[in-house]
Scaffold this active site. Structure first.
Site, PDB file in Angstrom:
ATOM      1  N   GLN A 126       0.805  -1.129  -0.083  1.00 47.24           N
ATOM      2  CA  GLN A 126       0.040   0.288  -0.090  1.00 47.24           C
ATOM      3  C   GLN A 126       0.901   1.315   0.102  1.00 47.24           C
ATOM      4  OE1 GLN A 126      -2.234   0.764   3.574  1.00 47.24           O
ATOM      5  NE2 GLN A 126      -3.598   1.985   2.592  1.00 47.24           N
ATOM      6  N   GLY A 127       0.821   2.009  -0.867  1.00 42.83           N
ATOM      7  CA  GLY A 127       1.544   3.132  -1.062  1.00 42.83           C
ATOM      8  C   GLY A 127       0.871   4.526  -0.810  1.00 42.83           C
ATOM      9  N   TYR A 128       0.420   4.826   0.170  1.00 38.96           N
ATOM     10  CA  TYR A 128      -0.496   6.042   0.484  1.00 38.96           C
ATOM     11  C   TYR A 128       0.519   6.900   1.074  1.00 38.96           C
ATOM     12  CZ  TYR A 128      -5.158   4.282  -0.272  1.00 38.96           C
ATOM     13  OH  TYR A 128      -6.483   3.672  -0.673  1.00 38.96           O
ATOM     14  N   SER A 129       1.066   6.668   2.471  1.00 33.96           N
ATOM     15  CA  SER A 129       1.556   7.897   3.170  1.00 33.96           C
ATOM     16  C   SER A 129       2.863   8.204   2.693  1.00 33.96           C
ATOM     17  CB  SER A 129       2.135   6.839   4.654  1.00 33.96           C
ATOM     18  OG  SER A 129       0.823   6.644   5.178  1.00 33.96           O
ATOM     19  N   GLU A 245     -12.074  -0.780   5.386  1.00 29.16           N
ATOM     20  CA  GLU A 245     -11.205  -1.343   5.936  1.00 29.16           C
ATOM     21  C   GLU A 245     -11.614  -1.318   7.525  1.00 29.16           C
ATOM     22  OE1 GLU A 245      -6.506   0.263   5.995  1.00 29.16           O
ATOM     23  OE2 GLU A 245      -8.208   1.651   5.320  1.00 29.16           O
ATOM     24  N   SER A 379      -4.559   7.102  12.716  1.00 30.46           N
ATOM     25  CA  SER A 379      -4.461   6.798  14.082  1.00 30.46           C
ATOM     26  C   SER A 379      -5.442   7.038  14.934  1.00 30.46           C
ATOM     27  CB  SER A 379      -3.288   8.183  14.544  1.00 30.46           C
ATOM     28  OG  SER A 379      -4.111   9.370  14.522  1.00 30.46           O
ATOM     29  N   ASN A 380      -5.435   6.686  16.118  1.00 27.46           N
ATOM     30  CA  ASN A 380      -6.514   6.741  16.992  1.00 27.46           C
ATOM     31  C   ASN A 380      -6.925   8.011  17.370  1.00 27.46           C
ATOM     32  OD1 ASN A 380      -5.953   3.745  17.168  1.00 27.46           O
ATOM     33  ND2 ASN A 380      -6.230   3.541  19.122  1.00 27.46           N
ATOM     34  N   GLU A 381      -6.094   8.966  17.184  1.00 34.48           N
ATOM     35  CA  GLU A 381      -6.543  10.388  17.288  1.00 34.48           C
ATOM     36  C   GLU A 381      -7.549  10.707  16.105  1.00 34.48           C
ATOM     37  OE1 GLU A 381      -3.352   9.499  17.780  1.00 34.48           O
ATOM     38  OE2 GLU A 381      -3.364   9.752  19.942  1.00 34.48           O
TER      39      GLU A 381
HETATM   40  C1  LIG Z   1       4.147   0.155  11.456  1.00 35.18           C
HETATM   41  C2  LIG Z   1       3.429   0.751  10.543  1.00 35.18           C
HETATM   42  C3  LIG Z   1       3.191   0.504   9.326  1.00 35.18           C
HETATM   43  C4  LIG Z   1       2.601   1.368   8.201  1.00 35.18           C
HETATM   44  N1  LIG Z   1       2.246   0.784   6.812  1.00 35.18           N
HETATM   45  C5  LIG Z   1       1.778   1.519   6.054  1.00 35.18           C
HETATM   46  C6  LIG Z   1       1.584   1.107   4.608  1.00 35.18           C
HETATM   47  O1  LIG Z   1       1.792  -0.208   4.514  1.00 35.18           O
HETATM   48  N2  LIG Z   1       1.264   1.850   3.823  1.00 35.18           N
HETATM   49  C7  LIG Z   1       1.108   3.247   3.970  1.00 35.18           C
HETATM   50  O2  LIG Z   1       0.621   4.095   2.989  1.00 35.18           O
HETATM   51  N3  LIG Z   1       1.049   3.902   5.210  1.00 35.18           N
HETATM   52  C8  LIG Z   1       1.426   2.764   6.240  1.00 35.18           C
HETATM   53  N4  LIG Z   1       1.915   3.483   7.598  1.00 35.18           N
HETATM   54  C9  LIG Z   1       1.746   4.731   7.794  1.00 35.18           C
HETATM   55  C10 LIG Z   1       0.665   5.206   8.839  1.00 35.18           C
HETATM   56  O3  LIG Z   1      -0.602   5.104   8.244  1.00 35.18           O
HETATM   57  C11 LIG Z   1       0.903   6.561   9.312  1.00 35.18           C
HETATM   58  O4  LIG Z   1       1.810   6.610  10.064  1.00 35.18           O
HETATM   59  C12 LIG Z   1      -0.472   7.407   9.975  1.00 35.18           C
HETATM   60  O5  LIG Z   1      -1.184   7.713   9.036  1.00 35.18           O
HETATM   61  C13 LIG Z   1       0.196   8.607  10.858  1.00 35.18           C
HETATM   62  O6  LIG Z   1       0.926   9.463  10.139  1.00 35.18           O
HETATM   63  P1  LIG Z   1       2.108  10.073  10.437  1.00 35.18           P
HETATM   64  O7  LIG Z   1       3.199   8.874  10.925  1.00 35.18           O
HETATM   65  O8  LIG Z   1       2.867  10.873   9.555  1.00 35.18           O
HETATM   66  O9  LIG Z   1       2.004  10.858  11.739  1.00 35.18           O
HETATM   67  P2  LIG Z   1       1.209  12.447  11.780  1.00 35.18           P
HETATM   68  O10 LIG Z   1      -0.042  12.397  10.846  1.00 35.18           O
HETATM   69  O11 LIG Z   1       2.420  13.248  11.548  1.00 35.18           O
HETATM   70  O12 LIG Z   1       0.772  12.442  13.458  1.00 35.18           O
HETATM   71  C14 LIG Z   1       1.727  12.598  14.485  1.00 35.18           C
HETATM   72  C15 LIG Z   1       0.625  12.716  15.749  1.00 35.18           C
HETATM   73  O13 LIG Z   1      -0.578  13.825  15.448  1.00 35.18           O
HETATM   74  C16 LIG Z   1      -1.674  13.085  15.589  1.00 35.18           C
HETATM   75  N5  LIG Z   1      -2.490  13.967  14.900  1.00 35.18           N
HETATM   76  C17 LIG Z   1      -2.394  14.136  13.318  1.00 35.18           C
HETATM   77  N6  LIG Z   1      -3.390  14.949  12.773  1.00 35.18           N
HETATM   78  C18 LIG Z   1      -4.108  15.198  14.325  1.00 35.18           C
HETATM   79  C19 LIG Z   1      -5.633  15.728  14.237  1.00 35.18           C
HETATM   80  N7  LIG Z   1      -5.970  16.445  13.181  1.00 35.18           N
HETATM   81  N8  LIG Z   1      -6.006  15.775  15.666  1.00 35.18           N
HETATM   82  C20 LIG Z   1      -5.425  15.367  16.685  1.00 35.18           C
HETATM   83  N9  LIG Z   1      -4.377  14.558  16.514  1.00 35.18           N
HETATM   84  C21 LIG Z   1      -3.647  14.507  15.126  1.00 35.18           C
HETATM   85  C22 LIG Z   1      -1.458  11.928  15.172  1.00 35.18           C
HETATM   86  O14 LIG Z   1      -2.721  11.123  15.587  1.00 35.18           O
HETATM   87  C23 LIG Z   1      -0.111  11.328  15.774  1.00 35.18           C
HETATM   88  O15 LIG Z   1      -0.341  11.070  17.154  1.00 35.18           O
HETATM   89  C24 LIG Z   1       2.377   2.601   8.649  1.00 35.18           C
HETATM   90  C25 LIG Z   1       2.783   3.073   9.822  1.00 35.18           C
HETATM   91  C26 LIG Z   1       3.556   2.317  10.699  1.00 35.18           C
HETATM   92  C27 LIG Z   1       3.759   2.897  11.892  1.00 35.18           C
END
Ligand SMILES: Cc1cc2nc3c(=O)[nH]c(=O)nc-3n(C[C@H](O)[C@H](O)[C@H](O)COP(=O)(O)OP(=O)(O)OC[C@H]3O[C@@H](n4cnc5c(N)ncnc54)[C@H](O)[C@@H]3O)c2cc1C
Lengths: 394, 378
Positions: A126-129, A245, A379-381
């Site tokens: 999955q290439g989203y992030s 999902e 994320s749970n947030e």
């Molecule tokens: C082990 C692992 C596997 C993963 N696998 C994949 C994958 O296969 N493909 C893929 O595409 N992605 C993958 N991800 C990425 C994952 O979806 C992102 O890590 C996630 O969406 C959070 O983004 P971020 O890490 O950039 O954190 P950020 O978005 O930078 O968030 C940082 C903190 O701020 C909080 N936050 C952000 N916005 C808000 C808001 N509006 N209100 C309150 N709190 C907020 C977040 O909850 C978090 O606590 C994976 C991540 C991990 C850790």
């Protein structure tokens, strides 16, 4: 009101349970039970066993290999797999790309990709992030420029789970930087990871394990026929997938198994003449998690019942399944680590390279690793934001 | 009442902090952790030069005569830097046991070398079945010839792989969990029959499981009175516990600082994520937890070596460890969560702070152990 499964549902559960008992290979079962790393071969082997049985993609339409089970049966199947301790079915092909193609793909795309996804011929990612786009996915920057009969992709994806095993990756890419709303310039592309210009680099997590990667795209040529749905309509596809999902995130069967394991394990730890399960402080902690899990299971069943009756996908409040399910998973890994006391201090990184091989030494890395569950898949947030906005109207 | 640090305490902590900032940044630490020894001999020499190894020892023994309060600032700095050198094992455990129980000759044989940085110690206490119970000692020491023969197994002995000598608790009388009948023996780590299985710990320090197979030591290896070592062991472990409470405050401070910085710089949805109130409150709770922990670390340090009696000391140290264990867990989990995916990576210091905090929460007794001891004494 009747919280019990019907006779038919129980019969179905027994059938699944019986089949799993005799078809889950012992070596895979042991690897899962001992929290060992599962490699590409392990994951695909289990995938293929289920494909052969015809149970690998229950939710798909019958003509593509689905089982015609109703939502409750599908749930029972998943929970039984979790409870038996099967290797996970990696969701990227079966539960993500597949459903997207079924809903939005062209006939040619369905014909080309679905049988291979079903049979486990390709490993999907999955290439989203992206580095700058996690929670705020719509800000993604990876660009795809149309040039004749192909797109040229440039940019970077990150956190790509099992990208180092990947044959194919589905990506959200920006095809129109000038769109008035950010969401409107995004497209959904299927990319062969063997295409020149793609580099996969490991990201090591704090448990020492390699499960996620950075994926770089440098002038990567992707044939136009790999565009899913319309150009600049990728956000519609992505949103459909998110709804799909979320119903899947409770992991109740897996948590039930971990709970049973915890009780058995703690029951065998004898200190000061009594077992840890006879220690009231510890036992109460276990009981609290158990009650949380019971509540989650019944909540999940209520959602299923509603889906069965309305034939509608669940609403935004299923986000609570993700929140609670992951909190429970984390609590169980934490209690398991605490159960062994000082013996959790030796460190056996999940990549297997260690000078220490006791089972107990894998418990702390596992606790570390499971911190990811409240971060990924929304994320749970973000899940709380969804409920606040969509369900509560705040 | 006075919470001020003396000028001397302040200066020492500052010099440690300065040294660590210059020579022990996170990249340097990574190299040290990855090295075969798992600690740095030059860093250790520097610790000795700065006087850290002499700090808790009496002037008569060649030390500086400091107590736990004098060590708070140093421990906090060590926490901030995630120092992996075996400082606690050598000074607060092994060294303290010798200083408290050893004869003049035994002290003279060990402490000057320790203070000069030429000798390291480890305390072999924990056993497979002991969990956190200090009276649970199954390892046997029997009279043999003119001395003792040691048989048994110890596990997770911190600092053992690089220690020159081991202080080993062993049973000379009674049954496994009896309070009486525990003795301390000083054993060469390389003595015949001492078999180490060394490994890394969760927090990237080094430890070993040790088997003692018919290990022969002389009569002069016995530290203190035969069969009466438990009180000294409890005292040393409480002292070490008070010190890791201060260390924990340093680790939490570092985790909080980087998290706060991340909240201010990481942008999502076009704004720094620190503008989301949901996260602001979480950050505030981490800050409050750390301040509460700091208060309890002060209490533990002030009672660790000056309490009126052992119960008074145990109660204070357990109270501190309860608060610290909860704060460690809270701050560790939240600092990773607020970093999102980045918090999960080995690359960032915050995940290493997470690991050290997780370890401290359990070290020398977890939350439940100290709740039990505190409740019993309250
Ligand atoms: C082990 C692992 C596997 C993963 N696998 C994949 C994958 O296969 N493909 C893929 O595409 N992605 C993958 N991800 C990425 C994952 O979806 C992102 O890590 C996630 O969406 C959070 O983004 P971020 O890490 O950039 O954190 P950020 O978005 O930078 O968030 C940082 C903190 O701020 C909080 N936050 C952000 N916005 C808000 C808001 N509006 N209100 C309150 N709190 C907020 C977040 O909850 C978090 O606590 C994976 C991540 C991990 C850790």
């Amino acid at each position: 009101m009747d919280l019990n499964y019907s006779t038919e549902e129980l019969a179905f559960r027994d059938e699944v349970r019986g089949w799993l008992a005799s078809n889950l290979p012992a070596d895979l079962r042991d690897k899962v039970a001992e929290y060992k790393e599962l490699d590409r071969e392990d994951l695909l082997r289990w995938h293929k066993i289920l494909a052969k049985k015809g149970w690998v993609a229950p939710a798909w339409p019958k003509e593509f290999g689905g089982t015609d089970w109703n939502v409750v049966q599908r749930y029972i199947f998943e929970e039984e797999c979790g409870f038996a301790g099967t290797p996970p079915l990696i969701p990227f092909g079966l539960a993500m790309c597949g459903p997207v193609l079924l809903r939005f793909g062209s006939d040619a795309q369905k014909k080309r990709f679905l049988p291979r996804i079903y049979n486990g011929d390709d490993f999907w990612c999955q290439g989203y992030s992206e580095p700058g786009s996690g929670s705020d996915l719509a800000s993604l920057k990876t660009k795809a420029m149309r040039e004749g009969d192909h797109y040229v992709v440039n940019g970077q994806k990150t956190w790509t789970t099992l990208g180092h095993y990947g044959d194919w990756i589905f990506c959200l890419v920006r095809t129109d930087s000038g769109a008035s709303k950010r969401q409107e310039g995004i497209s959904f592309l299927l990319i062969d990871m063997k295409t020149p210009g793609i580099t996969v680099r490991p990201l090591i997590l704090m448990d020492g394990g390699h499960e996620v990667n950075e994926v770089f795209f440098d002038d990567v040529k992707v044939p136009v026929e790999n565009l899913v749905y319309e150009e600049n309509k990728g956000w519609t596809v992505a949103k459909y997938l998110l709804g799909h999902e979320r119903m899947n995130t409770g992991r109740i069967g897996g948590s039930k198994r971990e709970l049973a394991k915890l009780k058995e394990f703690a029951g065998n730890q004898v200190f000061g003449g009594k077992t840890l399960m006879q220690d009231v402080r510890f036992r109460d902690k276990v009981a609290r998690v158990e009650v949380e899990l019971m509540a989650l299971e019944i909540t999940n069943l209520r959602f299923l019942d509603q889906m069965r009756r309305t034939r509608q996908p669940p609403g935004a409040d299923v986000s609570m399944l993700k929140i609670k399910g992951t909190e429970i998973q984390q609590a169980l890994t934490e209690l398991m680590m605490q159960a062994v006391g000082p013996l959790a201090q030796p460190f056996r990184p999940t990549n297997g390279s260690s000078d220490f091989d006791d089972f107990t030494a894998g418990l702390a890395p596992r606790y570390c690793n499971f911190r990811k569950t409240t971060i990924y898949a929304g994320s749970n947030e973000i899940q709380r934001n969804i409920i606040a906005k969509m369900t509560l109207g705040l | 009442m006075n919470f001020d640090q003396t000028e001397e305490q302040q200066l020492l902590a500052d010099s440690v902090r300065k040294f660590l900032a210059r020579d022990y940044d996170f990249e340097r630490r990574k190299k040290i952790v990855a090295s075969a020894e798992g600690y740095s001999e030059p860093v250790w020499a520097m610790f000795a030069e700065m006087g850290l190894t002499s700090l808790p020892f009496a002037a008569d023994d060649g030390g500086f005569g400091g107590g736990a309060v004098d060590m708070m600032g140093v421990m906090e700095a060590i926490g901030e830097g995630l120092v992996v050198e075996p400082f606690l094992a050598t000074t607060a455990l092994g060294g303290r046991l010798i200083a408290r129980t050893g004869s003049a000759a035994q002290k003279k044989a060990i402490l000057p070398a320790l203070i000069e940085g030429r000798l390291k110690l480890a305390f072999a206490q924990t056993e497979r079945g002991s969990r956190y119970d200090l009276a649970h000692v199954a390892t046997q020491a029997k009279r043999a010839g003119g001395g003792w023969q040691l048989d048994g197994e110890k596990c997770v002995v911190l600092g053992a792989p690089c220690a020159d000598k081991l202080v080993v608790s062993a049973r000379t009388a009674g049954n496994t969990a009896d309070e009486k009948g525990i003795s301390l023996l000083l054993v060469d780590r390389e003595a015949p029959g001492v078999v180490l299985k060394s490994y890394r710990t969760l927090d990237e320090q080094r430890a070993a499981d040790i088997e003692f197979k018919g290990v022969k030591v002389g009569a002069d290896a016995l530290l203190g009175a035969e069969g009466g070592a438990l009180a000294a062991i409890e005292e040393a472990v409480d002292f070490a516990t008070a010190l890791i409470c201060s260390e924990a405050v340093g680790v939490m401070k570092s985790a909080n600082d980087t998290t706060l910085e991340y909240l201010k710089t990481r942008k999502q949805f076009g704004v720094p994520i620190g503008t989301f109130q949901a996260l602001q409150h979480r950050m505030v709770d981490m800050f409050v937890a750390t301040e509460q922990a700091r208060s309890m670390a002060c209490l533990a340090a002030s009672k660790a070596d000056t309490a009126e009696n052992a119960d008074d000391r145990k109660r204070a140290v357990s109270a501190a460890k309860i608060r610290i264990a909860e704060a460690c867990r809270h701050v560790a989990q939240e600092s990773v969560q607020l970093h999102g995916g980045m918090g999960m990576t080995e690359e960032l210091k915050v995940s290493h702070s997470f690991r050290r905090l997780t370890m401290i929460a359990q070290q020398f007794g977890d939350l439940e152990y100290h709740l039990e001891r505190f409740s019993r004494l309250s």
